[in-house]
Design an enzyme around this catalytic site. Structure first.
Site, PDB file in Angstrom:
ATOM      1  N   PRO A  13       0.855  -1.192   0.000  1.00  0.00           N
ATOM      2  CA  PRO A  13       0.000   0.000   0.000  1.00  0.00           C
ATOM      3  C   PRO A  13       0.892   1.243   0.000  1.00  0.00           C
ATOM      4  CG  PRO A  13       0.066  -0.988   2.193  1.00  0.00           C
ATOM      5  CD  PRO A  13       0.815  -1.911   1.289  1.00  0.00           C
ATOM      6  N   GLN A  66      -6.290  -1.514   3.097  1.00  0.00           N
ATOM      7  CA  GLN A  66      -5.538  -1.114   4.282  1.00  0.00           C
ATOM      8  C   GLN A  66      -6.255   0.022   5.003  1.00  0.00           C
ATOM      9  OE1 GLN A  66      -1.734   1.217   4.600  1.00  0.00           O
ATOM     10  NE2 GLN A  66      -0.934  -0.736   5.380  1.00  0.00           N
ATOM     11  N   CYS A  96       2.984   3.566   8.982  1.00  0.00           N
ATOM     12  CA  CYS A  96       3.128   4.853   8.299  1.00  0.00           C
ATOM     13  C   CYS A  96       3.655   5.898   9.281  1.00  0.00           C
ATOM     14  CB  CYS A  96       1.791   5.299   7.722  1.00  0.00           C
ATOM     15  SG  CYS A  96       1.894   6.858   6.805  1.00  0.00           S
ATOM     16  N   LYS A 135       0.391  -4.592   9.204  1.00  0.00           N
ATOM     17  CA  LYS A 135       1.670  -4.186   8.592  1.00  0.00           C
ATOM     18  C   LYS A 135       2.356  -3.213   9.537  1.00  0.00           C
ATOM     19  CE  LYS A 135       3.759  -2.544   4.281  1.00  0.00           C
ATOM     20  NZ  LYS A 135       4.615  -1.450   4.740  1.00  0.00           N
ATOM     21  N   HIS A 167       7.838  -4.089   7.514  1.00  0.00           N
ATOM     22  CA  HIS A 167       8.781  -3.211   6.832  1.00  0.00           C
ATOM     23  C   HIS A 167      10.039  -3.200   7.689  1.00  0.00           C
ATOM     24  CE1 HIS A 167       9.524   0.871   4.649  1.00  0.00           C
ATOM     25  NE2 HIS A 167      10.643   0.221   4.878  1.00  0.00           N
ATOM     26  N   ASN A 207       9.108  -6.691   3.846  1.00  0.00           N
ATOM     27  CA  ASN A 207       8.939  -5.522   2.990  1.00  0.00           C
ATOM     28  C   ASN A 207      10.086  -4.557   3.270  1.00  0.00           C
ATOM     29  OD1 ASN A 207       7.125  -2.530   3.347  1.00  0.00           O
ATOM     30  ND2 ASN A 207       7.526  -3.429   1.357  1.00  0.00           N
ATOM     31  N   GLY A 208      10.433  -3.768   2.252  1.00  0.00           N
ATOM     32  CA  GLY A 208      11.417  -2.718   2.445  1.00  0.00           C
ATOM     33  C   GLY A 208      12.644  -2.894   1.570  1.00  0.00           C
ATOM     34  N   GLY A 209      12.778  -2.063   0.533  1.00  0.00           N
ATOM     35  CA  GLY A 209      13.989  -2.033  -0.269  1.00  0.00           C
ATOM     36  C   GLY A 209      14.207  -3.209  -1.194  1.00  0.00           C
ATOM     37  N   GLY A 229       7.548  -2.657  -2.954  1.00  0.00           N
ATOM     38  CA  GLY A 229       6.996  -1.315  -2.827  1.00  0.00           C
ATOM     39  C   GLY A 229       7.315  -0.456  -4.027  1.00  0.00           C
TER      40      GLY A 229
END
Length: 334
Positions: A13, A66, A96, A135, A167, A207-209, A229
């Site tokens: 998202p 989400q 977030c 998340k 993340h 998640n992340g990179g 992402g």
């Protein structure tokens, strides 16, 4: 209900990016990865224009909603409304880092309140039959991730959440902007892998990179799924081999030009409903990344799509400026 396979590869998202136009476009490239909406607050769901906020094309399935919020009863009601719209999963945002979510006591600041998150999960699960997932980040500010992340995982698991999407960065709510929070805090993939080893019965998505499907394969040796992402948004063609590699679906991979032609009827329908062309074309700018003429494609769309009365000819004229490799796959930079 979603299966394990639906979550093997997913697209994160992303605010201002993963709207319904983008999700329809991505679905033309890959049939199976799970797609997520932008975060929608409970207040917006309960009091806003639900058709505009939650409506989506059936072609987008599997698709998850989400939600952002921290009041259990409101989240339960919003989750029920989302299920009524047909979403396959309801996800709670605990990651977030924007000022807006901090002032509203939701998003990454909830990393400090795992038991409140658990209450939210319980309230949502009571109201819906579809999966409720969370998340999160690995921690915020001065939290020790090796303590904060397992505490969150244990709390939501006890509340009945079977899937945690992590993340693999801290969020610094003081001192970093939301944009900097996507890049500056270092990634800690081993911590997420360790979480899966310590909680083998819980589905852990990382998640992340993560920028390529090859990187996803490496992570899948340690966790249950990989969420892409910005890489999937800025270079959506990286999803073109996902169906074959992860879902045993050997359907012919379309060319990028095929995707454009399949997108045009959707664009025509939306134009007839009053949607501006630019609202849709902004999502396709990265489609030809690495192809000769990609820069001209982007320039033509960027200059012409915002103009009053612009129609699908802008897309076709832009696509005509690009030469696509015979294999359909290019990895070298333009």
């Amino acid at each position: 209900m979603l299966t394990y396979k639906a979550k093997t590869i997913s697209v994160a998202p992303m605010m201002d990016w993963t709207d319904r136009h983008d999700r329809f476009f991505l679905r033309l490239i890959a049939r199976h990865p799970l797609l997520y909406t932008e975060m929608v607050t409970t207040a917006a769901v309960l009091h806003g224009d639900r058709a505009r906020l939650l409506g989506f094309d059936p072609a987008e399935h599997p698709v998850a909603l989400q939600l952002g919020g921290s009041e259990p009863a409101e989240l339960g009601e919003a989750a029920a409304i989302g299920e009524g719209f047909g979403y396959d999963e309801i996800n709670l945002n605990v990651g977030c880092p924007s000022d807006r979510v901090q002032s509203g006591r939701f998003g990454a600041c909830l990393m400090r309140e795992p038991y409140l998150v658990a209450r939210c999960v319980e309230a949502m699960r009571v109201r819906v039959a579809v999966p409720v997932t969370v998340k999160c980040r690995i921690g915020v500010d001065d939290q020790e991730p090796r303590e904060a992340l397992p505490a969150m995982a244990r709390a939501v698991r006890e509340a009945g959440c079977e899937t945690l999407i992590v993340h693999a960065r801290k969020a610094w709510l003081e001192g970093l902007s939301p944009k900097e929070n996507r890049d500056v805090p270092p990634l800690d993939y081993p911590l997420v892998h360790e979480l899966k080893r310590d909680m083998p019965g819980m589905e852990i998505i990382i998640n992340g990179g993560i920028a390529t499907l090859d990187e996803a394969v490496a992570h899948l040796a340690h966790v249950d799924g990989v969420m892409l992402g910005r890489a999937a948004y800025q270079n959506p063609w990286i999803l073109a081999e996902a169906d074959r590699r992860f879902y045993d679906d050997d359907h012919p991979v379309p060319t990028r030009h095929d995707v454009i032609e399949s997108f045009i009827p959707y664009v025509e329908r939306e134009l007839a409903r009053g949607t501006h062309l630019h609202a849709m074309t902004r999502h396709i700018l990265g489609l030809f990344q690495g192809c000769p003429g990609a820069r001209a494609f982007r320039r033509h769309i960027s200059e012409n799509a915002p103009r009053a009365g612009a129609g699908v000819e802008v897309i076709r004229d832009a696509a005509a400026l690009v030469r696509e490799p015979v294999s359909g796959i290019l990895t070298a930079a333009e």
